[in-house]
Design a protein around this motif. Structure first.
Motif, PDB file in Angstrom:
ATOM      1  N   LEU A  72       0.799  -1.236   0.000  1.00 16.82           N
ATOM      2  CA  LEU A  72       0.000   0.000   0.000  1.00 16.82           C
ATOM      3  C   LEU A  72       0.827   1.280   0.000  1.00 16.82           C
ATOM      4  CD1 LEU A  72      -2.964  -0.718   2.463  1.00 16.82           C
ATOM      5  CD2 LEU A  72      -2.719  -1.304   0.061  1.00 16.82           C
ATOM      6  N   HIS A  73       2.135   1.147  -0.123  1.00 16.87           N
ATOM      7  CA  HIS A  73       2.958   2.361  -0.061  1.00 16.87           C
ATOM      8  C   HIS A  73       3.883   2.411  -1.280  1.00 16.87           C
ATOM      9  CE1 HIS A  73       4.827   5.435   2.886  1.00 16.87           C
ATOM     10  NE2 HIS A  73       5.164   5.744   1.646  1.00 16.87           N
ATOM     11  N   ILE A  74       3.381   3.052  -2.317  1.00 15.76           N
ATOM     12  CA  ILE A  74       4.093   3.092  -3.594  1.00 15.76           C
ATOM     13  C   ILE A  74       4.057   4.510  -4.167  1.00 15.76           C
ATOM     14  CG2 ILE A  74       4.051   2.269  -5.992  1.00 15.76           C
ATOM     15  CD1 ILE A  74       2.720  -0.311  -4.954  1.00 15.76           C
ATOM     16  N   HIS A  75       5.231   5.006  -4.531  1.00 12.19           N
ATOM     17  CA  HIS A  75       5.328   6.333  -5.153  1.00 12.19           C
ATOM     18  C   HIS A  75       5.530   6.191  -6.657  1.00 12.19           C
ATOM     19  CE1 HIS A  75       5.491   8.530  -1.357  1.00 12.19           C
ATOM     20  NE2 HIS A  75       6.119   7.462  -0.898  1.00 12.19           N
ATOM     21  N   THR A  76       4.864   7.066  -7.378  1.00 18.36           N
ATOM     22  CA  THR A  76       4.919   7.030  -8.841  1.00 18.36           C
ATOM     23  C   THR A  76       5.471   8.353  -9.358  1.00 18.36           C
ATOM     24  OG1 THR A  76       2.768   8.042  -9.301  1.00 18.36           O
ATOM     25  CG2 THR A  76       2.757   5.708  -8.703  1.00 18.36           C
ATOM     26  N   VAL A  77       5.366   8.535 -10.654  1.00 18.11           N
ATOM     27  CA  VAL A  77       5.821   9.794 -11.267  1.00 18.11           C
ATOM     28  C   VAL A  77       5.081  11.006 -10.690  1.00 18.11           C
ATOM     29  CG1 VAL A  77       6.594   8.766 -13.433  1.00 18.11           C
ATOM     30  CG2 VAL A  77       4.198   9.429 -13.194  1.00 18.11           C
ATOM     31  N   HIS A  78       4.033  10.771  -9.931  1.00 12.68           N
ATOM     32  CA  HIS A  78       3.324  11.891  -9.287  1.00 12.68           C
ATOM     33  C   HIS A  78       4.011  12.350  -7.999  1.00 12.68           C
ATOM     34  CE1 HIS A  78      -0.150  11.897 -12.018  1.00 12.68           C
ATOM     35  NE2 HIS A  78       0.078  10.599 -12.114  1.00 12.68           N
ATOM     36  N   SER A  79       5.092  11.687  -7.622  1.00 16.61           N
ATOM     37  CA  SER A  79       5.904  12.154  -6.489  1.00 16.61           C
ATOM     38  C   SER A  79       7.219  12.709  -7.038  1.00 16.61           C
ATOM     39  CB  SER A  79       6.244  11.002  -5.528  1.00 16.61           C
ATOM     40  OG  SER A  79       5.102  10.577  -4.827  1.00 16.61           O
ATOM     41  N   PRO A  80       7.652  13.875  -6.547  1.00 20.37           N
ATOM     42  CA  PRO A  80       8.870  14.478  -7.104  1.00 20.37           C
ATOM     43  C   PRO A  80      10.130  13.652  -6.853  1.00 20.37           C
ATOM     44  CG  PRO A  80       8.050  15.746  -5.209  1.00 20.37           C
ATOM     45  CD  PRO A  80       7.018  14.715  -5.524  1.00 20.37           C
ATOM     46  N   ASP A  81      10.101  12.786  -5.843  1.00 20.00           N
ATOM     47  CA  ASP A  81      11.303  12.004  -5.525  1.00 20.00           C
ATOM     48  C   ASP A  81      11.259  10.583  -6.101  1.00 20.00           C
ATOM     49  OD1 ASP A  81       9.270  11.275  -3.802  1.00 20.00           O
ATOM     50  OD2 ASP A  81      10.494  11.274  -1.984  1.00 20.00           O
ATOM     51  N   SER A  82      10.311  10.324  -7.005  1.00 23.15           N
ATOM     52  CA  SER A  82      10.304   9.004  -7.656  1.00 23.15           C
ATOM     53  C   SER A  82      11.377   9.010  -8.751  1.00 23.15           C
ATOM     54  CB  SER A  82       8.933   8.727  -8.267  1.00 23.15           C
ATOM     55  OG  SER A  82       8.712   9.588  -9.370  1.00 23.15           O
ATOM     56  N   HIS A  83      11.750   7.827  -9.213  1.00 20.77           N
ATOM     57  CA  HIS A  83      12.790   7.768 -10.245  1.00 20.77           C
ATOM     58  C   HIS A  83      12.731   6.465 -11.021  1.00 20.77           C
ATOM     59  CE1 HIS A  83      15.102   5.339  -7.285  1.00 20.77           C
ATOM     60  NE2 HIS A  83      14.574   6.172  -6.415  1.00 20.77           N
ATOM     61  N   ASP A  84      13.519   6.408 -12.102  1.00 19.66           N
ATOM     62  CA  ASP A  84      13.671   5.195 -12.909  1.00 19.66           C
ATOM     63  C   ASP A  84      12.343   4.592 -13.372  1.00 19.66           C
ATOM     64  OD1 ASP A  84      16.461   5.324 -12.759  1.00 19.66           O
ATOM     65  OD2 ASP A  84      16.472   4.323 -10.806  1.00 19.66           O
ATOM     66  N   GLY A  85      11.553   5.406 -14.016  1.00 19.51           N
ATOM     67  CA  GLY A  85      10.346   4.874 -14.667  1.00 19.51           C
ATOM     68  C   GLY A  85       9.258   4.443 -13.719  1.00 19.51           C
ATOM     69  N   ALA A  86       8.930   5.307 -12.764  1.00 14.02           N
ATOM     70  CA  ALA A  86       7.936   4.945 -11.735  1.00 14.02           C
ATOM     71  C   ALA A  86       6.505   5.143 -12.259  1.00 14.02           C
ATOM     72  CB  ALA A  86       8.177   5.772 -10.473  1.00 14.02           C
ATOM     73  N   PHE A  87       6.200   4.435 -13.334  1.00 13.33           N
ATOM     74  CA  PHE A  87       4.864   4.523 -13.917  1.00 13.33           C
ATOM     75  C   PHE A  87       3.944   3.500 -13.250  1.00 13.33           C
ATOM     76  CE2 PHE A  87       7.780   6.061 -17.191  1.00 13.33           C
ATOM     77  CZ  PHE A  87       7.261   7.339 -17.368  1.00 13.33           C
ATOM     78  N   MET A  88       2.690   3.867 -13.133  1.00 13.13           N
ATOM     79  CA  MET A  88       1.730   2.986 -12.466  1.00 13.13           C
ATOM     80  C   MET A  88       1.685   1.611 -13.120  1.00 13.13           C
ATOM     81  SD  MET A  88      -1.324   5.632 -11.575  1.00 13.13           S
ATOM     82  CE  MET A  88      -1.020   6.997 -10.426  1.00 13.13           C
ATOM     83  N   GLU A  89       1.719   1.618 -14.439  1.00 14.67           N
ATOM     84  CA  GLU A  89       1.660   0.338 -15.159  1.00 14.67           C
ATOM     85  C   GLU A  89       2.833  -0.568 -14.843  1.00 14.67           C
ATOM     86  OE1 GLU A  89       0.057   1.515 -19.294  1.00 14.67           O
ATOM     87  OE2 GLU A  89       0.951  -0.490 -19.470  1.00 14.67           O
ATOM     88  N   ALA A  90       3.990   0.029 -14.692  1.00 14.99           N
ATOM     89  CA  ALA A  90       5.187  -0.776 -14.396  1.00 14.99           C
ATOM     90  C   ALA A  90       5.005  -1.498 -13.064  1.00 14.99           C
ATOM     91  CB  ALA A  90       6.423   0.123 -14.355  1.00 14.99           C
ATOM     92  N   TYR A  91       4.447  -0.792 -12.077  1.00 19.57           N
ATOM     93  CA  TYR A  91       4.184  -1.417 -10.773  1.00 19.57           C
ATOM     94  C   TYR A  91       3.113  -2.503 -10.894  1.00 19.57           C
ATOM     95  CZ  TYR A  91       6.786   2.255  -8.252  1.00 19.57           C
ATOM     96  OH  TYR A  91       7.760   3.096  -7.748  1.00 19.57           O
ATOM     97  N   ALA A  92       2.084  -2.216 -11.664  1.00 21.22           N
ATOM     98  CA  ALA A  92       0.991  -3.185 -11.806  1.00 21.22           C
ATOM     99  C   ALA A  92       1.501  -4.485 -12.431  1.00 21.22           C
ATOM    100  CB  ALA A  92      -0.136  -2.584 -12.643  1.00 21.22           C
ATOM    101  N   GLU A  93       2.346  -4.353 -13.443  1.00 19.51           N
ATOM    102  CA  GLU A  93       2.915  -5.545 -14.093  1.00 19.51           C
ATOM    103  C   GLU A  93       3.737  -6.364 -13.092  1.00 19.51           C
ATOM    104  OE1 GLU A  93       2.475  -6.953 -17.020  1.00 19.51           O
ATOM    105  OE2 GLU A  93       1.078  -5.383 -17.663  1.00 19.51           O
ATOM    106  N   LEU A  94       4.548  -5.669 -12.305  1.00 17.75           N
ATOM    107  CA  LEU A  94       5.371  -6.360 -11.308  1.00 17.75           C
ATOM    108  C   LEU A  94       4.487  -7.060 -10.273  1.00 17.75           C
ATOM    109  CD1 LEU A  94       8.175  -3.761 -10.650  1.00 17.75           C
ATOM    110  CD2 LEU A  94       8.529  -6.140 -11.355  1.00 17.75           C
ATOM    111  N   ALA A  95       3.444  -6.363  -9.829  1.00 20.20           N
ATOM    112  CA  ALA A  95       2.551  -6.925  -8.816  1.00 20.20           C
ATOM    113  C   ALA A  95       1.903  -8.199  -9.333  1.00 20.20           C
ATOM    114  CB  ALA A  95       1.485  -5.894  -8.442  1.00 20.20           C
TER     115      ALA A  95
END
Ligand SMILES: [Zn+2]
Ligand SMILES: [Zn+2]
Length: 268
Positions: A4-27
């Motif tokens: 439940l604790h994931i930062h995406t491109v909507h956080s200024p300190d995210s990095h390296d392709g923090a797109f929602m889809e990338a997380y969803a695929e990994l999950a």
């Protein structure tokens, strides 16, 4: 499992392709039932992150990824709010008329001083004074009644170790008992934040003794969160946190849908 604790491109300190889809695929590939995005929300105008989150864009992106993974992965819309007593009225105003699945309350500042940038917060303070003031702000966060989840309970240890060489929570046992009792009474969840497993000290925020204390005081609700700021960090430490929660006597963890708590069994 739910992270439940994931930062995406909507956080200024995210990095390296923090797109929602990338997380969803990994999950999906790791067998998660659900994930929750929890980008940063800041209210202090002196903080660079203030005004960064665009609620409409964030909501649109979440809706799109939800649609894409419908029936395969639960995708939750959370937020991580930096609670600051100086701006204690701001969250209520901000959240009116907006919909979130859950709100995470986090302490990143004490007396408007960030402790995650440089050592300014620690200058001229003993470790004991630094932790006491920090836990006072954590207590305020719980007392505010604004949040569903209390983030990374003893996060200060990460930043204090380079300054003082080590950390101990022993002098703060009374204060910690008070906060954990308040969390347990409030029905809030205590987060087991696993980002600490990515650091040299390799333990969660909070670590096992604090989780055990929370359970002793009647606390039953925990969430699991990797605090990922890049997809490569997704899910790190979550299996360890499940084991830890089970050792502490918990058989369930929770997530939230439209701010209503849902429990799920955790198995080793
Ligand atoms: Zn945080
Ligand atoms: Zn975070």
């Amino acid at each position: 499992m739910y992270d439940l604790h994931i930062h995406t491109v909507h956080s200024p300190d995210s990095h390296d392709g923090a797109f929602m889809e990338a997380y969803a695929e990994l999950a999906l590939s790791k067998g998660y039932q659900g994930i929750g995005f929890s980008d940063h929300l800041e209210f202090d105008p002196d903080d660079d992150g203030c005004g960064y989150l665009d609620y409409d864009r964030y909501s649109r992106d979440i809706d799109a990824v939800r649609k894409k993974y419908e029936g395969r992965l639960t995708i939750l819309k959370g937020i991580e709010v930096s609670y600051q007593r100086e701006f204690s009225d701001a969250p209520k105003r901000y959240f009116a008329g907006k919909d979130f699945d859950y709100l995470i309350g986090a302490v990143h500042f004490v007396a408007r001083c960030p402790f995650h940038h440089g050592d300014r917060y620690f200058r001229g303070k003993t470790a004991e004074a630094a932790f006491r003031a920090y836990f006072e702000e954590v207590e305020r966060t719980v007392e505010s009644g604004l949040f569903d989840i209390l983030a990374h309970f003893d996060h200060l240890k990460r930043y204090s170790i380079p300054v003082y060489g080590s950390y101990t929570l022993a002098p703060h046992a009374g204060q910690i008992e008070q906060i954990l009792s308040a969390v347990a009474r409030s029905g809030m969840a205590l987060e087991i934040n696993t980002s600490g497993y990515r650091h040299a000290f390799r333990e969660s925020f909070p670590a096992e003794p604090t989780i055990r204390e929370y359970v002793r005081l009647g606390g039953r609700c925990v969430t699991l969160g990797s605090d990922s700021h890049a997809p490569a960090q997704f899910g790190t430490g979550i299996p360890e946190a499940v084991d830890l929660a089970r050792r502490a006597g918990l058989g369930e963890a929770v997530y939230y849908v439209s701010r209503r708590r849902q429990a799920y069994p955790i198995t080793g």
